[in-house]
Write a protein that holds these residues in place. Sequence first.
Motif, PDB file in Angstrom:
ATOM      1  N   LEU A 197       0.615  -1.009  -0.150  1.00 47.34           N
ATOM      2  CA  LEU A 197       0.045  -0.288   0.179  1.00 47.34           C
ATOM      3  C   LEU A 197       0.990   1.321   0.179  1.00 47.34           C
ATOM      4  CD1 LEU A 197      -2.493  -0.975   3.002  1.00 47.34           C
ATOM      5  CD2 LEU A 197      -2.482  -1.333   0.092  1.00 47.34           C
ATOM      6  N   GLU A 198       1.888   1.190   0.154  1.00 46.66           N
ATOM      7  CA  GLU A 198       2.593   2.784   0.545  1.00 46.66           C
ATOM      8  C   GLU A 198       4.371   2.206  -0.034  1.00 46.66           C
ATOM      9  OE1 GLU A 198       1.261   2.615   5.367  1.00 46.66           O
ATOM     10  OE2 GLU A 198       3.296   2.156   4.922  1.00 46.66           O
ATOM     11  N   PRO A 199       4.644   3.033  -0.583  1.00 48.77           N
ATOM     12  CA  PRO A 199       6.237   4.009  -0.761  1.00 48.77           C
ATOM     13  C   PRO A 199       7.192   3.599  -0.214  1.00 48.77           C
ATOM     14  CG  PRO A 199       5.475   5.684  -1.002  1.00 48.77           C
ATOM     15  CD  PRO A 199       3.689   4.886  -0.600  1.00 48.77           C
ATOM     16  N   ILE A 200       7.960   2.518  -0.169  1.00 52.72           N
ATOM     17  CA  ILE A 200       9.456   2.080   0.724  1.00 52.72           C
ATOM     18  C   ILE A 200       9.970   2.335   0.138  1.00 52.72           C
ATOM     19  CG2 ILE A 200       9.693   0.889   2.944  1.00 52.72           C
ATOM     20  CD1 ILE A 200       6.553  -0.462   3.618  1.00 52.72           C
ATOM     21  N   SER A 201      11.156   3.167   0.748  1.00 55.04           N
ATOM     22  CA  SER A 201      12.604   2.645   0.094  1.00 55.04           C
ATOM     23  C   SER A 201      13.812   2.645   1.541  1.00 55.04           C
ATOM     24  CB  SER A 201      12.951   4.050  -0.553  1.00 55.04           C
ATOM     25  OG  SER A 201      12.825   4.892  -0.187  1.00 55.04           O
ATOM     26  N   LEU A 202      14.871   2.343   0.926  1.00 52.65           N
ATOM     27  CA  LEU A 202      15.628   2.599   1.902  1.00 52.65           C
ATOM     28  C   LEU A 202      16.309   3.604   2.373  1.00 52.65           C
ATOM     29  CD1 LEU A 202      18.199   0.734   3.460  1.00 52.65           C
ATOM     30  CD2 LEU A 202      19.827   0.835   0.897  1.00 52.65           C
ATOM     31  N   ALA A 203      16.274   4.508   1.126  1.00 50.31           N
ATOM     32  CA  ALA A 203      15.760   5.744   1.101  1.00 50.31           C
ATOM     33  C   ALA A 203      15.259   6.450   2.824  1.00 50.31           C
ATOM     34  CB  ALA A 203      16.443   7.273   0.280  1.00 50.31           C
ATOM     35  N   ALA A 204      14.141   6.276   2.574  1.00 53.86           N
ATOM     36  CA  ALA A 204      13.419   6.367   3.538  1.00 53.86           C
ATOM     37  C   ALA A 204      13.848   6.446   4.706  1.00 53.86           C
ATOM     38  CB  ALA A 204      12.188   6.106   2.877  1.00 53.86           C
ATOM     39  N   ILE A 205      14.171   4.647   4.514  1.00 55.33           N
ATOM     40  CA  ILE A 205      14.494   4.119   6.229  1.00 55.33           C
ATOM     41  C   ILE A 205      15.773   4.876   6.499  1.00 55.33           C
ATOM     42  CG2 ILE A 205      15.012   1.849   7.056  1.00 55.33           C
ATOM     43  CD1 ILE A 205      13.367   0.678   5.084  1.00 55.33           C
ATOM     44  N   VAL A 206      16.341   4.868   6.019  1.00 57.91           N
ATOM     45  CA  VAL A 206      17.398   6.274   6.410  1.00 57.91           C
ATOM     46  C   VAL A 206      17.652   6.847   7.074  1.00 57.91           C
ATOM     47  CG1 VAL A 206      19.925   6.761   5.805  1.00 57.91           C
ATOM     48  CG2 VAL A 206      19.382   4.385   4.857  1.00 57.91           C
ATOM     49  N   ALA A 207      16.442   8.460   6.056  1.00 53.86           N
ATOM     50  CA  ALA A 207      16.064   9.174   6.540  1.00 53.86           C
ATOM     51  C   ALA A 207      15.464   9.094   7.868  1.00 53.86           C
ATOM     52  CB  ALA A 207      14.852  10.211   5.378  1.00 53.86           C
ATOM     53  N   CYS A 208      14.486   8.317   8.314  1.00 54.22           N
ATOM     54  CA  CYS A 208      14.028   8.053   9.005  1.00 54.22           C
ATOM     55  C   CYS A 208      15.294   7.129  10.603  1.00 54.22           C
ATOM     56  CB  CYS A 208      12.657   7.356   8.905  1.00 54.22           C
ATOM     57  SG  CYS A 208      11.685   7.482  10.174  1.00 54.22           S
ATOM     58  N   ALA A 209      16.586   7.044  10.631  1.00 53.24           N
ATOM     59  CA  ALA A 209      16.682   6.285  11.468  1.00 53.24           C
ATOM     60  C   ALA A 209      16.355   6.483  12.470  1.00 53.24           C
ATOM     61  CB  ALA A 209      18.323   6.088  10.943  1.00 53.24           C
ATOM     62  N   VAL A 210      16.260   7.718  12.908  1.00 54.70           N
ATOM     63  CA  VAL A 210      17.079   7.684  14.039  1.00 54.70           C
ATOM     64  C   VAL A 210      14.731   7.462  15.275  1.00 54.70           C
ATOM     65  CG1 VAL A 210      16.836  10.205  16.210  1.00 54.70           C
ATOM     66  CG2 VAL A 210      18.090   9.821  14.237  1.00 54.70           C
ATOM     67  N   PRO A 211      13.924   7.692  14.894  1.00 52.66           N
ATOM     68  CA  PRO A 211      12.711   7.504  14.820  1.00 52.66           C
ATOM     69  C   PRO A 211      12.673   5.862  15.125  1.00 52.66           C
ATOM     70  CG  PRO A 211      12.381   9.307  13.358  1.00 52.66           C
ATOM     71  CD  PRO A 211      13.396   8.983  13.588  1.00 52.66           C
ATOM     72  N   LEU A 212      12.756   5.581  14.335  1.00 55.71           N
ATOM     73  CA  LEU A 212      13.056   4.025  14.298  1.00 55.71           C
ATOM     74  C   LEU A 212      13.700   2.998  15.380  1.00 55.71           C
ATOM     75  CD1 LEU A 212      13.452   3.278  10.082  1.00 55.71           C
ATOM     76  CD2 LEU A 212      11.477   2.659  11.870  1.00 55.71           C
ATOM     77  N   LEU A 213      15.323   3.794  15.043  1.00 58.84           N
ATOM     78  CA  LEU A 213      15.387   3.610  16.444  1.00 58.84           C
ATOM     79  C   LEU A 213      15.370   3.024  17.541  1.00 58.84           C
ATOM     80  CD1 LEU A 213      19.571   4.264  15.045  1.00 58.84           C
ATOM     81  CD2 LEU A 213      18.434   2.175  14.835  1.00 58.84           C
ATOM     82  N   TYR A 214      14.661   4.951  17.800  1.00 60.49           N
ATOM     83  CA  TYR A 214      14.175   5.207  19.252  1.00 60.49           C
ATOM     84  C   TYR A 214      12.801   4.039  19.802  1.00 60.49           C
ATOM     85  CZ  TYR A 214      12.225   7.256  23.347  1.00 60.49           C
ATOM     86  OH  TYR A 214      12.054   7.761  24.814  1.00 60.49           O
ATOM     87  N   ALA A 215      11.900   4.013  18.421  1.00 62.27           N
ATOM     88  CA  ALA A 215      11.302   3.401  17.969  1.00 62.27           C
ATOM     89  C   ALA A 215      10.817   2.193  19.062  1.00 62.27           C
ATOM     90  CB  ALA A 215      10.272   3.686  17.047  1.00 62.27           C
ATOM     91  N   GLY A 216      11.933   1.319  17.951  1.00 61.70           N
ATOM     92  CA  GLY A 216      12.109   0.201  18.303  1.00 61.70           C
ATOM     93  C   GLY A 216      13.560  -1.027  18.754  1.00 61.70           C
ATOM     94  N   VAL A 217      14.438   0.493  19.062  1.00 58.25           N
ATOM     95  CA  VAL A 217      15.251   0.297  20.092  1.00 58.25           C
ATOM     96  C   VAL A 217      15.414   0.698  21.663  1.00 58.25           C
ATOM     97  CG1 VAL A 217      17.562   0.184  20.844  1.00 58.25           C
ATOM     98  CG2 VAL A 217      17.066  -0.371  18.378  1.00 58.25           C
ATOM     99  N   ILE A 218      15.007   1.596  21.999  1.00 60.43           N
ATOM    100  CA  ILE A 218      15.106   1.931  23.141  1.00 60.43           C
ATOM    101  C   ILE A 218      13.457   1.837  23.916  1.00 60.43           C
ATOM    102  CG2 ILE A 218      15.149   4.287  24.913  1.00 60.43           C
ATOM    103  CD1 ILE A 218      17.574   3.461  23.044  1.00 60.43           C
ATOM    104  N   ALA A 219      12.055   2.337  23.188  1.00 55.68           N
ATOM    105  CA  ALA A 219      10.902   2.142  23.802  1.00 55.68           C
ATOM    106  C   ALA A 219      10.329   0.227  23.447  1.00 55.68           C
ATOM    107  CB  ALA A 219      10.213   3.257  22.631  1.00 55.68           C
ATOM    108  N   THR A 220      11.411  -0.436  23.039  1.00 51.38           N
ATOM    109  CA  THR A 220      11.317  -1.764  22.857  1.00 51.38           C
ATOM    110  C   THR A 220      11.797  -2.365  23.677  1.00 51.38           C
ATOM    111  OG1 THR A 220       9.902  -1.436  20.700  1.00 51.38           O
ATOM    112  CG2 THR A 220      10.826  -3.672  21.668  1.00 51.38           C
ATOM    113  N   GLY A 221      13.745  -1.927  23.223  1.00 46.64           N
ATOM    114  CA  GLY A 221      14.134  -3.658  23.729  1.00 46.64           C
ATOM    115  C   GLY A 221      14.531  -2.498  25.801  1.00 46.64           C
ATOM    116  N   VAL A 222      15.206  -2.121  25.563  1.00 44.31           N
ATOM    117  CA  VAL A 222      14.878  -1.105  26.566  1.00 44.31           C
ATOM    118  C   VAL A 222      14.312  -0.823  27.829  1.00 44.31           C
ATOM    119  CG1 VAL A 222      16.340   1.428  27.802  1.00 44.31           C
ATOM    120  CG2 VAL A 222      17.138   0.508  25.705  1.00 44.31           C
TER     121      VAL A 222
END
Length: 298
Positions: A197-222
């Motif tokens: 349903l959505e346009p997903i690209s590696l560039a978009a993921i990289v641009a979104c790295a900080v929110p993704l890492l916070y939500a994925g690592v800090i808000a989940t694992g930690v």
Amino acid sequence: MLQSNLLLMCAAAIWGFGFVAQRLGLENLGPFGFNGVRFLIGALSLLPLLLWQIRRDGLQGADIKTMCRAGLPVGLLLFIGASLQQAALQFTTAAKAGFITGLYLVLVPLLGLWLRHKTSANTWVGCLIALSGLYFLSVTSDFVVNPGDLLLFIGAFFWAAHLLAIDHFAGKMTPVLLAMLQFMVCGILSLLLGFWLEPISLAAIVACAVPLLYAGVIATGVAYTLQIIGQRRAHPAHAAIILSLETVFAAMGGVWLLGETLTSRALLGCALMLIGMLLSQLPLRWLARAWRLPGKNG
């Protein structure tokens, strides 16, 4: 006890500010794409905790049959709740998202009635107060409801069902294993829909790295690790109250980092919802002692 409460407070703060990361993530990725990458990162972030658990006590329910019976339904409920929440953040603020999502604390004992769980009077009173707060927070003076707020309200029922499902399977499987499985199921389902349903690209993921890492690592694992350690010695009622402060931290993060504003009507709604959520978590006997009700102290 103090150390446990502080750990739980840190977890609540991390989860509250996670709503800010989710809002920022929408600048580069759609709701499904963000959730897909976020939850798969979250599953990987729990790997050290899983290995520690294996060395310490081993894993309960690690057979394929149990993992499928538990991981699939819990992961599906997480997927629905998280999808509704992330989609809603396109139309509403992080502050409102935190408070409306927090309604699941009141809905859990109410949905538990279907499972023949007992529900005390303070839960019903807390529910009424929280719903009145929801009215002031989400319904304008012109009786218009924000579509994002409506999605969050629907999602709160799935978050409540998700918590009940975890409670049901918790005794059959090591908690960290169940958590990793649900994140994997949610992440895979989200990515499948995201690529469709959505346009997903590696560039978009990289641009979104900080929110993704916070939500994925800090808000989940930690945060998940802090919750596990903190709840070992914390009183269950105290733990629920402290973790419910996630809603307050979400509002603080939205105002501080995203420049969101809340009208006096919305602030009244937030206050009522917080009071309702807290009241629903406190046993009546504890409330009686706290307020020194007549007849309780001679």
